[in-house]
Design an enzyme around this catalytic site. Structure first.
Site, mmCIF file in Angstrom:
data_model
loop_
_atom_site.group_PDB
_atom_site.id
_atom_site.type_symbol
_atom_site.label_atom_id
_atom_site.label_comp_id
_atom_site.label_asym_id
_atom_site.label_seq_id
_atom_site.Cartn_x
_atom_site.Cartn_y
_atom_site.Cartn_z
ATOM 1 N N CYS A 202 0.847 -1.201 0.000
ATOM 2 C CA CYS A 202 0.000 0.000 0.000
ATOM 3 C C CYS A 202 0.880 1.248 0.000
ATOM 4 O O CYS A 202 1.696 1.448 0.900
ATOM 5 C CB CYS A 202 -0.936 0.005 1.208
ATOM 6 S SG CYS A 202 -1.967 1.477 1.215
ATOM 7 N N ARG B 115 -9.265 -3.634 -9.799
ATOM 8 C CA ARG B 115 -10.179 -2.601 -10.325
ATOM 9 C C ARG B 115 -11.235 -3.153 -11.276
ATOM 10 O O ARG B 115 -12.358 -2.668 -11.290
ATOM 11 C CB ARG B 115 -9.380 -1.486 -10.995
ATOM 12 C CG ARG B 115 -8.711 -0.550 -9.968
ATOM 13 C CD ARG B 115 -7.675 0.304 -10.627
ATOM 14 N NE ARG B 115 -6.701 -0.534 -11.316
ATOM 15 C CZ ARG B 115 -6.017 -0.166 -12.389
ATOM 16 N NH1 ARG B 115 -6.178 1.021 -12.895
ATOM 17 N NH2 ARG B 115 -5.143 -0.997 -12.956
#
Ligand SMILES: Cc1cc2nc3c(=O)[nH]c(=O)nc-3n(C[C@H](O)[C@H](O)[C@H](O)COP(=O)(O)O)c2cc1C
Length: 486
Positions: free
Chosen positions: A116, A246
């Site tokens: 991240c 996504r």
């Protein structure tokens, strides 16, 4: 729970907010093999008051709630058994172990987020921050393997990004492979790269070879668009699997082998699923409005965006239904139909069903596919080869494993299942399938009767009538009825 098999897996990637229970269950229903939950940081579980594990009978889930508000931090459904990976954010071996222990018995894998790039993560030494401090990263993984992975029989893995050079990435992967972890996901972008930049698979082959040398599964993430693309990449790079983020955020039915659903139909499936599992309203609204973008009339989207309760969300959909009949998602059975049997003791059931009368009755009701679910507890060798027997009546026999249970339920027009198998009936009911349930005692009498009859060569006999009467009466009537319970 048994160690995870990562081989040949198309998976839902970890995504905060998106990867809550409704998305995960839909991903599994549409064909995902494994699902990653959203990253949860160690301190959310162990900081302040310890998270509590609660059995939620109302929705048949395990909830991890945080006192004193009892906000649900993480909800796990039995359908996710053996297929759910919990993703942990941590910068400390001690906290990571404490947090992982709390969930270890309810998940199949625990994955450390080492990718991240967000400030809050990196700043606290978590996520991509760990890539800058490999010694700490290694110590967290070693601690997780030794203190959680081994004693709880749960698979430990990590998700990393590429480093600045091939040499640095390979050196890190080599070290990761020595920690005892079972899998590595490589997001094929470096930390500074944005998701809009194409994933770099330039030296992926080298990473794969290295992981294979160490017997560590390798999964790849970045720009995978759906089922077909995932399968191609697995073959091209000899991967164990891929993680899709996504594309699944936009349309989680990208896992379907037959292609994604329209966003309109998906939105309806999503809302139904969120209601079934009583998902947090704010999260449902967020995910739903993402799915609805561009797929609904403006007034409907606005009504959804302004909704303050599930009732108001449902009203938004009612508005839509004024304009079009959205009930098309409950597909009407066509000419060729599939029937699925799902019980704890399916090999015995298959033996009991493999007689001329059953085959003729199924064929007479236009069933051309017979799917029998094989629970993990049974061996495939226990399933006799009855293919030819059913084939002679024009019926294809197929044995489904836990991995493809949800997608096979999706393909079935009628599901005959055990009253005790709540996860199967949940999935069947929430996909609005016709369902016929029997208790294990009812079935047991069928098995025993069949064994006796086999010896006497007169199957079926009077004692089996009960099961067969109900079964075939319901099968014949199932076109007209929505839900059938014996
Ligand atoms: C909405 C969203 C939330 C994300 N949350 C996480 C997360 O919790 N943990 C993580 O490791 N990656 C997270 N990611 C990164 C994805 O897992 C993935 O690595 C990235 O999006 C690249 O994959 P893609 O090209 O398939 O989107 C998130 C991505 C998105 C779009």
């Amino acid at each position: 729970m048994g160690l995870l098999n990562y081989s040949n897996k198309i998976c839902l990637a970890p995504m905060v907010r998106i990867g809550e229970l409704p998305t995960r269950l839909l991903a599994l229903r549409y064909g995902a093999n494994l699902v990653w939950g959203p990253e949860i940081v160690d301190k959310a579980l162990v900081g302040g008051t310890l998270v509590q594990r609660i059995v939620n009978d109302r929705v048949n889930c395990i909830d991890f709630v945080k006192p004193p508000t009892n906000k649900v931090l993480f909800r796990v459904h039995p359908l996710e058994a053996n297929r759910l990976v919990f993703q942990l954010g941590s910068a400390s071996p001690d906290l990571a172990v404490q947090a992982a222990k709390l969930v270890a018995d309810d998940v199949a894998g625990i994955d450390l987020n080492c990718g991240c790039p967000k400030h809050f993560s990196v700043h606290a030494g978590m996520g991509a921050g760990l890539l800058k401090e490999p010694d700490r990263l290694i110590s967290i993984l070693r601690a997780l393997v030794k203190e959680v992975g081994v004693p709880h029989n749960v698979s430990i893995s990590c998700k990393i990004r590429l480093l600045e050079t091939k040499e640095k990435t390979l050196a890190l992967v080599e070290r990761l492979c020595s920690t005892g972890i079972r899998a590595i996901t490589i997001h094929c972008r470096t930390t500074p790269m944005r998701n809009t930049e194409p994933a770099n698979r330039g030296y992926l082959h080298d990473i794969v070879d290295l992981c294979k040398k160490h017997n560590v599964a390798i999964l790849v993430n970045g720009d995978v668009s759906g089922y077909e693309d995932g399968k191609k990449l697995i073959e091209q790079y000899k991967l164990d699997g891929v993680l899709i983020a996504r594309a699944a955020e936009k349309n989680v039915s990208c896992f379907r082998s037959e292609g994604p659903l329209s966003n309109r139909n998906l939105a309806l499936d999503y809302l139904k699923m969120a209601l079934e599992v009583e998902n947090n309203f704010g999260n449902t609204k967020y995910c739903l409005t993402q799915i609805m973008q561009g797929a609904f009339r403006k007034d409907v989207r606005q009504a959804a965006q302004c909704a303050k309760s599930y009732d108001e969300l449902k009203n938004a959909f009612a508005l839509e239904q004024k304009h079009s009949d959205a009930s098309g998602i409950v597909s009407a059975p066509g000419h060729e139909k599939s029937i699925m049997f799902a019980f704890e003791n399916s090999s015995k059931l298959l033996k009991a069903l493999s007689n001329e009368i059953t085959a003729k009755q199924l064929a007479a009701s236009s069933f051309t596919k017979l799917i029998v679910y094989k629970p993990d507890s049974e061996k495939i060798e226990d399933y006799p080869d009855y293919n030819e027997k059913f084939k002679s009546h024009g019926i294809d026999l197929m044995i489904a494993s836990t991995d493809d249970l949800a997608s096979k339920i999706g393909q079935s027009n009628l599901i005959v299942c055990s009253k005790e198998e709540h996860s199967i009936s949940f999935e069947a009911l929430s996909t609005h399938k016709q369902i016929l349930q029997f208790s294990s005692t009812e079935l047991e009498s069928l098995y025993n009767t069949q064994e006796e009859s086999n010896r006497a060569n007169d199957f079926p006999n009077a004692q089996a009538d009960f099961f067969y009467d109900i079964l075939f009466k319901k099968i014949k009537g199932f076109n007209t009825k929505k839900e059938v319970t014996a």
